[in-house]
Write a protein that holds these residues in place. Structure first.
Motif, mmCIF file in Angstrom:
data_model
loop_
_atom_site.group_PDB
_atom_site.id
_atom_site.type_symbol
_atom_site.label_atom_id
_atom_site.label_comp_id
_atom_site.label_asym_id
_atom_site.label_seq_id
_atom_site.Cartn_x
_atom_site.Cartn_y
_atom_site.Cartn_z
ATOM 1 N N PRO A 152 31.304 29.478 17.552
ATOM 2 C CA PRO A 152 32.304 30.171 18.366
ATOM 3 C C PRO A 152 32.500 31.612 17.940
ATOM 4 O O PRO A 152 32.334 31.962 16.761
ATOM 5 C CB PRO A 152 33.573 29.348 18.137
ATOM 6 N N ILE A 153 32.841 32.448 18.905
ATOM 7 C CA ILE A 153 33.131 33.858 18.616
ATOM 8 C C ILE A 153 34.626 34.131 18.697
ATOM 9 O O ILE A 153 35.058 35.270 18.546
ATOM 10 C CB ILE A 153 32.382 34.786 19.585
ATOM 11 N N MET A 154 35.426 33.076 18.948
ATOM 12 C CA MET A 154 36.866 33.253 19.146
ATOM 13 C C MET A 154 37.575 31.985 18.701
ATOM 14 O O MET A 154 37.119 30.877 18.984
ATOM 15 C CB MET A 154 37.136 33.523 20.635
ATOM 16 N N ASP A 155 38.693 32.116 17.986
ATOM 17 C CA ASP A 155 39.440 30.939 17.569
ATOM 18 C C ASP A 155 40.202 30.340 18.758
ATOM 19 O O ASP A 155 40.428 31.003 19.776
ATOM 20 C CB ASP A 155 40.404 31.264 16.422
ATOM 21 N N ASP A 156 40.573 29.060 18.648
ATOM 22 C CA ASP A 156 41.177 28.328 19.762
ATOM 23 C C ASP A 156 42.473 28.971 20.240
ATOM 24 O O ASP A 156 42.735 29.053 21.449
ATOM 25 C CB ASP A 156 41.441 26.871 19.358
ATOM 26 N N HIS A 157 43.303 29.405 19.289
ATOM 27 C CA HIS A 157 44.597 29.988 19.664
ATOM 28 C C HIS A 157 44.400 31.258 20.487
ATOM 29 O O HIS A 157 45.090 31.470 21.490
ATOM 30 C CB HIS A 157 45.414 30.298 18.414
ATOM 31 N N ILE B 8 34.494 34.072 29.215
ATOM 32 C CA ILE B 8 33.231 33.444 29.604
ATOM 33 C C ILE B 8 32.216 33.532 28.465
ATOM 34 O O ILE B 8 31.507 32.564 28.157
ATOM 35 C CB ILE B 8 32.674 34.098 30.889
ATOM 36 N N GLU B 9 32.169 34.689 27.822
ATOM 37 C CA GLU B 9 31.277 34.863 26.672
ATOM 38 C C GLU B 9 31.631 33.885 25.555
ATOM 39 O O GLU B 9 30.750 33.270 24.932
ATOM 40 C CB GLU B 9 31.368 36.300 26.163
ATOM 41 N N ALA B 10 32.944 33.717 25.307
ATOM 42 C CA ALA B 10 33.396 32.795 24.259
ATOM 43 C C ALA B 10 33.081 31.350 24.621
ATOM 44 O O ALA B 10 32.675 30.557 23.767
ATOM 45 C CB ALA B 10 34.898 32.969 24.032
ATOM 46 N N GLU C 57 39.830 41.720 34.314
ATOM 47 C CA GLU C 57 38.423 41.382 34.536
ATOM 48 C C GLU C 57 37.659 41.329 33.213
ATOM 49 O O GLU C 57 36.832 40.429 32.978
ATOM 50 C CB GLU C 57 37.765 42.408 35.474
ATOM 51 N N GLN C 58 37.960 42.268 32.323
ATOM 52 C CA GLN C 58 37.285 42.293 31.023
ATOM 53 C C GLN C 58 37.714 41.114 30.157
ATOM 54 O O GLN C 58 36.898 40.546 29.423
ATOM 55 C CB GLN C 58 37.585 43.617 30.315
ATOM 56 N N ILE C 59 38.985 40.739 30.245
ATOM 57 C CA ILE C 59 39.453 39.559 29.508
ATOM 58 C C ILE C 59 38.719 38.323 30.008
ATOM 59 O O ILE C 59 38.293 37.465 29.224
ATOM 60 C CB ILE C 59 40.978 39.395 29.666
ATOM 61 N N GLY C 60 38.559 38.222 31.326
ATOM 62 C CA GLY C 60 37.855 37.082 31.895
ATOM 63 C C GLY C 60 36.415 37.000 31.430
ATOM 64 O O GLY C 60 35.924 35.920 31.080
ATOM 65 N N GLU C 61 35.730 38.139 31.403
ATOM 66 C CA GLU C 61 34.340 38.143 30.958
ATOM 67 C C GLU C 61 34.239 37.803 29.477
ATOM 68 O O GLU C 61 33.283 37.149 29.036
ATOM 69 C CB GLU C 61 33.705 39.503 31.246
ATOM 70 N N LEU C 62 35.224 38.226 28.695
ATOM 71 C CA LEU C 62 35.248 37.892 27.269
ATOM 72 C C LEU C 62 35.426 36.393 27.079
ATOM 73 O O LEU C 62 34.788 35.775 26.219
ATOM 74 C CB LEU C 62 36.373 38.659 26.574
#
Length: 282
Positions: free
Chosen positions: A34-39, A22-24, A15-20
């Motif tokens: 972006p707050i996260m790289d594509d890979h 969504i945030e990204a 669930e936390q991965i999913g919310e992260l």
């Protein structure tokens, strides 16, 4: 910036991965920062699909619920997303499933050949937009969004390279990819750095991290600033023609810039083209 190395998976529930994610996704589509790289994003998404396939992120593609500041409109042409494979075996398996299981179609795969052939193109590393024309006049330009509804960014599209203002005797839609070329990416960062870095404290710098993020951020700026660093590449047309090859030729006749295309008749040819893409400096 999140990376696989910086995320503690032992302390992260699905669930936390999913919310992260969504945030990204929200940061990517609404701010261009972006707050996260594509890979990392792709890897986390695959983990979530395995652990929690019914998470809400998989029921809403794109950003229809995010307030981007633009008006929203429904698409006329289908604006689906692409399926992914990571090796040639998965590609063969994909076509076998597609033609053997869907609507009882018979498979076109005969001894490794593909009857009729397939057009192979490099995947444009940008964002998709539908250009809607009526009587050779651009009516609207709508980002892909969730595939059904997107943002109206017409004011930015008309300033981009390769934009065709009046395709002769055409009423319909053209799907384009908005990209920032390497050359324009260098010019963009040089321009941004010249104008802004002098005002930042502690020798900080400001620049776009990569061309894809630049294309996303620039194309959805409310002030249309720097849209001229973006380029449009036509990849599809609606109503559709008999073959993809016919569509490419017609787009070129209308004046649109298309991506390079190769007609392949077997999977060895597809694999060879793929390997060429990997080593070719683009």
């Amino acid at each position: 910036m999140y990376s696989l190395e910086s995320i503690n998976f032992q302390n992260k529930s699905p669930e936390q991965i999913g919310e992260l994610l969504i945030e990204a996704k929200k940061a990517y589509y609404t701010s261009g920062k972006p707050i996260m790289d594509d890979h990392t994003y792709d890897t986390l998404e695959e983990i979530l699909r395995l652990k929690l396939p019914n998470h809400r992120i998989f029921t809403k593609v794109g950003h229809p619920n995010f307030d981007t500041g633009f008006d929203k409109l429904a698409h006329i042409m289908p604006m689906g997303s692409q399926n992914k494979v990571t090796n040639i075996a998965d590609l063969v398996h994909y076509f076998e499933l597609k033609f053997n299981n869907l609507n009882n179609y018979s498979s076109p795969l005969v001894k490794g050949r593909i009857e009729g052939g397939f057009i192979v193109q490099p995947k444009c590393d940008g964002i998709s937009v539908e250009l809607i024309y009526k009587n050779s006049v651009l009516i609207n330009a709508i980002t892909r969004g969730d595939g059904q509804i997107g943002d109206v960014i017409t004011q930015n599209i008309v300033k981009m390279k390769n934009f065709i203002k009046n395709p002769k005797d055409f009423t319909g839609s053209v799907r384009c990819e908005i990209m920032v070329t390497k050359k324009d990416f260098e010019k963009l960062n040089q321009h941004v750095g010249t104008h802004y870095n002098a005002f930042l404290p502690n020798n900080d710098t400001i620049f776009y991290s990569n061309p894809r993020n630049a294309a996303s951020g620039l194309s959805q700026r409310l002030d249309s600033k720097y849209s001229e660093y973006c380029s449009l590449y036509a990849v599809d047309i609606y109503p559709n023609l008999s073959t993809v090859n016919d569509e490419i030729k017609f787009l070129q006749q209308l004046g649109f810039t298309t991506v390079e295309s190769t007609l392949c008749h077997n999977f060895n040819q597809i694999e060879n083209i793929y390997q060429q893409f990997l080593i070719k400096n683009r």
